[in-house]
Scaffold this active site. Structure first.
Site, short mmCIF file in Angstrom:
data_model
loop_
_atom_site.label_atom_id
_atom_site.label_comp_id
_atom_site.label_asym_id
_atom_site.label_seq_id
_atom_site.Cartn_x
_atom_site.Cartn_y
_atom_site.Cartn_z
N ARG A 71 0.72 -1.04 0.13
CA ARG A 71 0.12 0.02 0.19
C ARG A 71 0.98 1.36 0.00
O ARG A 71 1.18 1.88 1.16
CB ARG A 71 -0.84 0.00 1.39
CG ARG A 71 -1.87 -1.16 0.91
CD ARG A 71 -3.10 -1.09 2.21
NE ARG A 71 -2.44 -1.40 3.40
CZ ARG A 71 -3.06 -0.92 4.76
NH1 ARG A 71 -4.13 -0.71 4.82
NH2 ARG A 71 -2.39 -1.35 5.75
N ASP A 73 2.34 5.08 -0.24
CA ASP A 73 2.14 6.11 0.21
C ASP A 73 1.64 7.20 -0.60
O ASP A 73 1.86 7.04 -1.92
CB ASP A 73 3.18 6.85 1.10
CG ASP A 73 3.28 5.89 2.38
OD1 ASP A 73 2.49 5.23 2.73
OD2 ASP A 73 4.25 5.98 2.94
N ARG A 219 11.45 5.50 2.64
CA ARG A 219 11.95 6.67 2.82
C ARG A 219 12.64 7.44 4.14
O ARG A 219 13.43 8.24 3.96
CB ARG A 219 10.68 7.55 2.43
CG ARG A 219 9.97 7.37 1.20
CD ARG A 219 9.05 8.50 0.94
NE ARG A 219 7.69 8.46 1.68
CZ ARG A 219 7.06 9.29 2.17
NH1 ARG A 219 7.69 10.46 2.01
NH2 ARG A 219 6.10 9.09 2.78
#
Length: 290
Positions: A71, A73, A219
């Site tokens: 999923r 972002d 990230r």
């Protein structure tokens, strides 16, 4: 001209819109995440899942529910995303792909729809997910045609330093310092690859692979390692963060647009059910996010 489904099925119709037998299908897809609020449906927001679900439901004249491998972002892209859905067993998959190409916006493409065993679960059957993060270090920034998937970072990146720091993060650890914690969710992950190279165009590319990722993990790893590459942090600093049990506020989260999900690996068909069961025992709702 492609055939069109009737606008309304008769009451005695047994077409895909009514009481037909369902089977499991795998969807291989890609998208430019720039103009989406991520994969997951959110009220009042444009999401990849929302756009794709609407298109599939229109094509098949029935509600469709999608399960995805990762999923992503808001702003994150994919070229190797995988989802599954239970669709009419007699669906003409080539026709579905063609119809979706006409209905979907140009920033979402479904390359293939393939029938798979019922045990296939795009999320829980996955062995590992592979991400790529692109960083343009040139003073002028990213080239215009790659600006939507490449971070402009006009600073030097010491590849020896970032690769040495990355090596200290490999293996199974609690990555709580690099994750946005969710209630009841584990932050233990097995990081299998984290390597940095510089391409002929001068763009630095981080390749990241793991069994799964917790929220914002990739990230955050990239953000921490860019600080190492710039000389603002010591090589052993990222690995030292693994001792923390809470999110590290001093770790910068790299911008979303430099990140792309490039592939998802699955076991052979006869091992799908076992893999899904093992994953369910150790994973909770956020498995697979980046």
């Amino acid at each position: 001209m492609l055939p069109e489904l009737p606008t309304r099925a008769p009451d005695n119709d047994d077409s895909p819109s009514r009481n037909c037998r369902l089977a499991r299908f795998r969807l291989d897809l890609g998208y430019d995440g720039t103009d989406y609020s991520g994969w997951a449906m959110q009220p009042g927001r444009r999401t990849v899942c929302g756009v794709l679900t609407d298109a599939l439901s229109t094509v098949l004249r029935r509600p469709v529910a999608l399960t995805v491998a990762g999923r992503t972002d808001a702003g994150v892209h994919a070229i190797g995303q995988v989802a599954h859905a239970d669709l009419p067993a007699d669906a003409d998959t080539a026709w579905v792909v063609r119809r979706l190409a006409r209905l979907l916006p140009p920033d979402v493409r479904v390359r293939a729809v393939t029938q798979v065993p019922d045990a296939f679960d795009a999320r829980f059957s996955a062995l590992r997910r592979h991400y790529r993060y692109r960083v343009a270090t040139a003073a002028h920034g990213a080239e215009p045609l790659r600006a939507r998937d490449t971070l402009s970072w006009p600073h030097p990146v010491d590849l020896d330093a970032v690769n040495a720091a990355s090596a200290g993060l490999l293996g199974e650890h609690d990555f709580a310092a690099f994750c946005k914690r969710r209630e009841g969710a584990t932050t233990v992950r097995a990081l299998q690859r984290l390597s940095w190279t510089r391409g002929p165009d001068g763009v630095v590319v981080a390749e990241v692979s793991a069994d799964a990722f917790c929220h914002s993990m990739v990230r955050s790893l990239v953000g921490a390692l860019l600080d190492v590459g710039r000389g603002r942090r010591a090589v052993d600093w990222p690995a030292g963060l693994l001792q923390r049990t809470e999110r590290a506020s001093d770790v910068a989260v790299a911008p979303a647009h430099g990140l792309t999900l490039v592939a998802v690996d699955y076991p052979p068909d006869d091992e799908l059910a076992v893999r899904a069961e093992v994953t369910r025992r150790v994973r909770v709702p956020d498995a697979g996010t980046a």
